[in-house]
Design an enzyme around this catalytic site. Structure first.
Site, PDB file in Angstrom:
ATOM      1  N   GLY A 187       0.783  -1.227   0.000  1.00  0.00           N
ATOM      2  CA  GLY A 187       0.000   0.000   0.000  1.00  0.00           C
ATOM      3  C   GLY A 187       0.813   1.274   0.000  1.00  0.00           C
ATOM      4  O   GLY A 187       0.246   2.365   0.088  1.00  0.00           O
ATOM      5  N   SER A 229       2.431   4.394  -1.359  1.00  0.00           N
ATOM      6  CA  SER A 229       2.253   5.212  -2.563  1.00  0.00           C
ATOM      7  C   SER A 229       3.150   6.442  -2.573  1.00  0.00           C
ATOM      8  O   SER A 229       3.332   7.049  -3.621  1.00  0.00           O
ATOM      9  CB  SER A 229       0.784   5.641  -2.698  1.00  0.00           C
ATOM     10  OG  SER A 229       0.395   6.435  -1.596  1.00  0.00           O
ATOM     11  N   HIS A 248       7.045   7.161   5.879  1.00  0.00           N
ATOM     12  CA  HIS A 248       6.082   7.834   6.749  1.00  0.00           C
ATOM     13  C   HIS A 248       5.379   6.790   7.589  1.00  0.00           C
ATOM     14  O   HIS A 248       5.001   5.722   7.091  1.00  0.00           O
ATOM     15  CB  HIS A 248       5.066   8.649   5.942  1.00  0.00           C
ATOM     16  CG  HIS A 248       4.448   7.884   4.811  1.00  0.00           C
ATOM     17  ND1 HIS A 248       5.104   7.685   3.611  1.00  0.00           N
ATOM     18  CD2 HIS A 248       3.258   7.242   4.713  1.00  0.00           C
ATOM     19  CE1 HIS A 248       4.334   6.952   2.818  1.00  0.00           C
ATOM     20  NE2 HIS A 248       3.220   6.663   3.466  1.00  0.00           N
TER      21      HIS A 248
HETATM   22  P1  AMP Z   1       0.974   5.332   1.769  1.00  0.00           P
HETATM   23  O1  AMP Z   1      -0.130   4.913   0.838  1.00  0.00           O
HETATM   24  O2  AMP Z   1       1.198   4.437   2.943  1.00  0.00           O
HETATM   25  O3  AMP Z   1       2.244   5.622   0.991  1.00  0.00           O
HETATM   26  O4  AMP Z   1       0.484   6.694   2.425  1.00  0.00           O
HETATM   27  C1  AMP Z   1       0.531   7.905   1.749  1.00  0.00           C
HETATM   28  C2  AMP Z   1      -0.444   8.793   2.451  1.00  0.00           C
HETATM   29  O5  AMP Z   1      -0.175  10.130   2.071  1.00  0.00           O
HETATM   30  C3  AMP Z   1      -1.907   8.503   2.105  1.00  0.00           C
HETATM   31  O6  AMP Z   1      -2.617   8.138   3.295  1.00  0.00           O
HETATM   32  C4  AMP Z   1      -2.391   9.808   1.518  1.00  0.00           C
HETATM   33  O7  AMP Z   1      -3.727  10.115   1.899  1.00  0.00           O
HETATM   34  C5  AMP Z   1      -1.406  10.810   2.087  1.00  0.00           C
HETATM   35  N1  AMP Z   1      -1.233  12.006   1.300  1.00  0.00           N
HETATM   36  C6  AMP Z   1      -1.090  12.094  -0.048  1.00  0.00           C
HETATM   37  N2  AMP Z   1      -0.971  13.375  -0.410  1.00  0.00           N
HETATM   38  C7  AMP Z   1      -1.035  14.107   0.734  1.00  0.00           C
HETATM   39  C8  AMP Z   1      -0.986  15.495   1.018  1.00  0.00           C
HETATM   40  N3  AMP Z   1      -0.843  16.409   0.033  1.00  0.00           N
HETATM   41  N4  AMP Z   1      -1.088  15.900   2.305  1.00  0.00           N
HETATM   42  C9  AMP Z   1      -1.248  14.997   3.285  1.00  0.00           C
HETATM   43  N5  AMP Z   1      -1.306  13.660   3.089  1.00  0.00           N
HETATM   44  C10 AMP Z   1      -1.200  13.230   1.819  1.00  0.00           C
END
Ligand code: AMP
Ligand code: ZN
Length: 115
Positions: A94, A96, A101
Site C-alpha cells: 500500500g 504510494s 512515513h
Molecule cells: P501510503 O499509501 O502508505 O504511501 O500513504 C501515503 C499517504 O499520504 C496517504 O494516506 C495519503 O492520503 C497521504 N497524502 C497524499 N498526499 C497528501 C498530502 N498532500 N497531504 C497529506 N497527506 C497526503
C-alpha cells in the site's frame, strides 16, 4: 524511487508546499493525512528523505527513534496515547509515497482487517 526534489513530503519539510504541521522534533515532523481513515490520522516523517522504514533504520536510527517518539507525542495529545503506527513498505503493502512515513491511527476502537 523519486528524487527528494520531486518528493511531496520533502517539500512539506522544506516549506516549499504548505501543510498543517501538528508536531515536530529534531529529526521529524507530523502533519495530517489528506484522506483520514480514522478520527486521528497523522503522518510522521523524518526530515531527511529515505524510501522506507528499513532504509531509515539502517542509515539513521536516531531519526527513526524521533519519528516513533513524535508519533507517541501526537497520540498522547489527540488520542489518550492509544494508537496504531503503520509503515506501509512497498507498493503491494500500500505504499504510494516513497518518503518513509508512519501512519498514526487512532481516536476510536480500531478494527483489524489489513488484508
Ligand atoms: P501510503 O499509501 O502508505 O504511501 O500513504 C501515503 C499517504 O499520504 C496517504 O494516506 C495519503 O492520503 C497521504 N497524502 C497524499 N498526499 C497528501 C498530502 N498532500 N497531504 C497529506 N497527506 C497526503
Ligand atoms: Zn522526500
Amino acid at each position: 524511487m523519486s528524487l527528494p526534489s520531486d518528493c511531496l513530503f520533502c517539500q512539506f519539510v522544506s516549506g516549499a508546499l504548505a501543510t498543517e504541521i501538528v508536531g515536530q522534533n529534531r529529526n521529524a515532523i507530523a502533519f495530517r493525512d489528506i484522506n483520514p481513515q480514522a478520527p486521528l490520522h497523522v503522518l510522521v516523517i523524518p526530515r531527511e528523505h529515505y524510501a522506507d522504514v528499513a532504509a531509515l533504520a539502517l542509515a539513521n536510527p536516531e531519526a527513526l527513534a524521533d519519528v516513533v517518539s513524535l508519533a507517541q507525542e501526537v497520540a498522547m495529545d489527540e488520542a489518550d496515547g492509544e494508537y496504531r503506527l503503520i509503515f506501509n513498505s512497498g507498493p503491494s503493502a500500500g505504499q504510494s509515497v516513497f518518503h518513509v512515513h508512519g501512519h498514526v491511527i487512532g481516536g476510536t476502537r480500531l478494527g483489524w482487517s489489513p488484508a
